[in-house]
Design a protein around this motif. Structure first.
Motif, PDB file in Angstrom:
ATOM      1  N   LEU A 183       0.835  -1.205   0.000  1.00 30.86           N
ATOM      2  CA  LEU A 183       0.000   0.000   0.000  1.00 30.86           C
ATOM      3  C   LEU A 183       0.870   1.255   0.000  1.00 30.86           C
ATOM      4  CD1 LEU A 183      -3.086   0.307   0.123  1.00 30.86           C
ATOM      5  CD2 LEU A 183      -2.884   0.589   2.583  1.00 30.86           C
ATOM      6  N   VAL A 184       1.878   1.231   0.876  1.00 33.71           N
ATOM      7  CA  VAL A 184       2.749   2.392   0.975  1.00 33.71           C
ATOM      8  C   VAL A 184       3.605   2.544  -0.283  1.00 33.71           C
ATOM      9  CG1 VAL A 184       4.616   3.447   2.272  1.00 33.71           C
ATOM     10  CG2 VAL A 184       2.776   2.283   3.464  1.00 33.71           C
TER      11      VAL A 184
ATOM     12  N   GLN B 127      -8.125  -5.176   2.889  1.00 33.01           N
ATOM     13  CA  GLN B 127      -7.402  -6.406   3.231  1.00 33.01           C
ATOM     14  C   GLN B 127      -6.458  -6.186   4.408  1.00 33.01           C
ATOM     15  OE1 GLN B 127      -5.431  -8.189  -0.140  1.00 33.01           O
ATOM     16  NE2 GLN B 127      -7.276  -7.964  -1.382  1.00 33.01           N
ATOM     17  N   VAL B 128      -5.791  -5.043   4.394  1.00 31.80           N
ATOM     18  CA  VAL B 128      -4.874  -4.761   5.499  1.00 31.80           C
ATOM     19  C   VAL B 128      -5.659  -4.631   6.805  1.00 31.80           C
ATOM     20  CG1 VAL B 128      -3.143  -3.182   6.406  1.00 31.80           C
ATOM     21  CG2 VAL B 128      -3.253  -3.608   3.974  1.00 31.80           C
ATOM     22  N   LEU B 129      -6.812  -3.965   6.730  1.00 30.52           N
ATOM     23  CA  LEU B 129      -7.640  -3.834   7.938  1.00 30.52           C
ATOM     24  C   LEU B 129      -8.055  -5.211   8.450  1.00 30.52           C
ATOM     25  CD1 LEU B 129      -9.872  -0.766   7.093  1.00 30.52           C
ATOM     26  CD2 LEU B 129      -8.304  -0.977   9.010  1.00 30.52           C
ATOM     27  N   GLU B 130      -8.376  -6.095   7.508  1.00 33.40           N
ATOM     28  CA  GLU B 130      -8.757  -7.450   7.886  1.00 33.40           C
ATOM     29  C   GLU B 130      -7.608  -8.142   8.610  1.00 33.40           C
ATOM     30  OE1 GLU B 130     -10.159 -10.433   4.842  1.00 33.40           O
ATOM     31  OE2 GLU B 130     -11.595  -8.784   4.556  1.00 33.40           O
ATOM     32  N   GLU B 131      -6.411  -7.927   8.040  1.00 30.91           N
ATOM     33  CA  GLU B 131      -5.220  -8.532   8.631  1.00 30.91           C
ATOM     34  C   GLU B 131      -5.072  -8.067  10.073  1.00 30.91           C
ATOM     35  OE1 GLU B 131      -1.821  -8.943   5.691  1.00 30.91           O
ATOM     36  OE2 GLU B 131      -0.790  -8.149   7.444  1.00 30.91           O
ATOM     37  N   CYS B 132      -5.376  -6.798  10.305  1.00 31.25           N
ATOM     38  CA  CYS B 132      -5.286  -6.256  11.668  1.00 31.25           C
ATOM     39  C   CYS B 132      -6.220  -7.019  12.599  1.00 31.25           C
ATOM     40  CB  CYS B 132      -5.654  -4.780  11.669  1.00 31.25           C
ATOM     41  SG  CYS B 132      -4.413  -3.748  10.908  1.00 31.25           S
TER      42      CYS B 132
ATOM     43  N   ARG C 190       2.647  -1.993  12.915  1.00 32.29           N
ATOM     44  CA  ARG C 190       3.223  -1.685  11.606  1.00 32.29           C
ATOM     45  C   ARG C 190       2.128  -1.450  10.572  1.00 32.29           C
ATOM     46  NH1 ARG C 190       7.646  -2.650   7.955  1.00 32.29           N
ATOM     47  NH2 ARG C 190       6.674  -3.461   6.095  1.00 32.29           N
ATOM     48  N   ASN C 191       1.138  -2.336  10.590  1.00 32.38           N
ATOM     49  CA  ASN C 191       0.014  -2.143   9.672  1.00 32.38           C
ATOM     50  C   ASN C 191      -0.661  -0.803   9.902  1.00 32.38           C
ATOM     51  OD1 ASN C 191       0.313  -4.479   8.304  1.00 32.38           O
ATOM     52  ND2 ASN C 191      -1.372  -5.567   9.290  1.00 32.38           N
TER      53      ASN C 191
ATOM     54  N   LEU D 249      -1.180   2.154   7.166  1.00 34.12           N
ATOM     55  CA  LEU D 249      -2.503   2.669   6.808  1.00 34.12           C
ATOM     56  C   LEU D 249      -2.567   4.170   7.059  1.00 34.12           C
ATOM     57  CD1 LEU D 249      -4.739  -0.103   8.394  1.00 34.12           C
ATOM     58  CD2 LEU D 249      -4.436   0.323   5.961  1.00 34.12           C
ATOM     59  N   MET D 250      -2.044   4.578   8.209  1.00 35.68           N
ATOM     60  CA  MET D 250      -2.071   5.988   8.559  1.00 35.68           C
ATOM     61  C   MET D 250      -1.249   6.796   7.561  1.00 35.68           C
ATOM     62  SD  MET D 250      -3.835   6.682  11.289  1.00 35.68           S
ATOM     63  CE  MET D 250      -3.225   7.896  12.442  1.00 35.68           C
TER      64      MET D 250
END
Lengths: 220, 224
Positions: B9-10, B31-36, B104-105, B109-110
């Motif tokens: 993403l970054v 997907q990243v949010l899900e991973e969180c 890290r995620n 995201l931020m």
């Protein structure tokens, strides 16, 4: 400014105003603000004076146009006016951009907060609210409870470790207005330099911060 | 591997030319949010286990202090203690990995949202409070709202100061510039004249007047 001054004396006023160095001061303030990594004190008096001068110059240019003064002369004054306007606007813009960048940091450090003008403080508060809402909606509200702070990485962090801060040890180029003799660069007293008039130095901002604030040294 | 999606993403942001807007990557973001959430699911039982182990250890040492026991039993309980301590350690490290991945995620995201917000703000200096549709399409709902709010905030600051800050973006050289009108703008009262800005007209205008039309693409400056 004497508001009672008649139209005929507008030109005299203008001359006397130009001999004061507010335009130069504004340029310096603008350059310092552009080069310094952190937000500097708001030059409230200077900005107010500059705005009065700009108004005066505008009136004068209008008078000249009405009186049919040589267009070349008028356009020279017009250029001067435009440049001052640009400096003022750019100065205020640069400050806003810095506020935007470090808003959370500025908000929690009283010293830096007090460097803002009233209007800037209002802007900063509203701005911080906007960006916080946006971050909340996009990311934070969708993360687990302990990870929802916009200032800390997680509830386990002991201090605010996610706030962008200005890098005070970054290097800036500066020029001294007068001879300052030997100057101590760091707290340890290891590094001493001789600051001469009009010499240029590339130094860490942190080391010369007090000199910039007292106006002894200009940033370039 | 944990954290890979977030780094993608970054990277996506970093690979785009500076100051350009690109479509908000909803899929990857979700997907990243899900991973969180996944990390949290792993994290919670581990935290509970750590608590249990710690409680057990405390019990053991307390019972050891309270009742005097023979040497044989001491060494036995010592063995048990080591066993629990080992389990505790492995659970602690497991938890740490999940915690760090989560952090890290979150940072990724931020950073993604924050950096995009910066680009969106920089657009605000170029156009007046309304974004062209081609750009609107690329923003998330929250970003559109953010742009509006930020524009309003900036407007109220300028209104209080009674000074327009969105003009005069480049240092002026000449008060008048030569421009070609690209769009039928019509009869407009400028600061020094009333001009009919018809398409293809070439005219000398005050730079401050022309600037807003130039940034909106309705005029172009003719140089040389």
């Amino acid at each position: 400014m004497d508001s009672g001054a008649g139209e005929s004396s507008a030109a005299d006023d203008y001359e006397s105003l130009m001999s004061t160095t507010d335009a130069e001061l504004l340029k310096t303030a603008w350059r310092n603000e552009k080069a310094a990594p952190e937000i500097l004190n708001f030059a409230a008096d200077l900005v107010q004076r500059s705005r009065q001068q700009i108004q005066l110059m505008e009136e004068m240019v209008d008078d000249y146009i009405n009186d049919g003064v040589d267009p070349l002369t008028v356009s020279l004054y017009q250029i001067d006016l435009d440049r001052t306007m640009f400096l003022l606007r750019s100065y205020l813009r640069t400050r806003l951009q810095k506020i935007e960048k470090y808003v959370f940091h500025i908000q929690k450090t009283a010293e830096e907060w007090n460097r803002l003008s009233k209007q800037e403080q209002k802007f900063a508060s509203r701005f911080a609210g906007d960006i916080k809402n946006h971050l909340d909606q996009s990311v934070l509200s969708r993360l687990p409870d302990q990870y929802q702070s916009h200032l800390r990485q997680s509830a386990a962090s002991e201090e605010d470790d996610m706030v962008p801060e200005p890098q005070l040890d970054s290097y800036v180029v500066c020029r001294s207005k007068k001879y300052l003799g030997t100057y101590q660069l760091d707290d340890g007293g290891e590094e001493l330099i001789n600051i001469e008039v009009d010499d240029m130095y590339a130094l860490p901002y942190k080391a010369i911060k007090p000199l910039v604030e007292s106006g002894q040294v200009d940033l370039v | 591997m944990y954290g890979r999606k977030a780094s993608e993403l970054v990277k996506e942001f970093a690979s785009v030319e500076h100051g350009q807007v690109f479509t908000f990557n909803n899929d990857l973001f979700a997907q990243v949010l899900e991973e969180c959430d996944g990390h949290l699911l792993h994290l919670q039982p581990l935290m509970r286990k750590i608590q249990e182990h710690e409680d057990k250890l405390k019990d053991k040492s307390r019972s050891q202090e309270e009742i005097g026991i023979s040497e044989d039993e001491t060494s036995k309980s010592q063995d048990e203690k080591t066993l629990i301590q080992n389990a505790l350690k492995s659970d602690q490290f497991g938890a740490l990995v999940h915690h760090l991945s989560l952090v890290r995620n979150k940072r990724c995201l931020m950073a993604y949202v924050y950096k995009r917000a910066e680009v969106i703000r920089s657009l605000g200096w170029m156009v007046d409070s309304v974004l062209p549709e081609t750009i609107q399409e690329k923003l998330s709902t929250s970003e559109k709202e953010y742009f509006k709010n930020h524009a309003a905030t900036l407007q109220s600051y300028m209104a209080e100061l009674d000074l327009h800050l969105t003009v005069d973006m480049i240092p002026p050289k000449d008060p008048y510039i030569k421009v070609r009108v690209l769009d039928d703008i019509g009869e407009i009262a400028l600061s020094d004249q009333v001009a009919n800005l018809a398409r293809h007209a070439i005219m000398f205008l005050r730079r401050t007047d022309a600037e807003q039309y130039i940034t909106q693409g309705q005029m172009e400056e003719l140089t040389g």
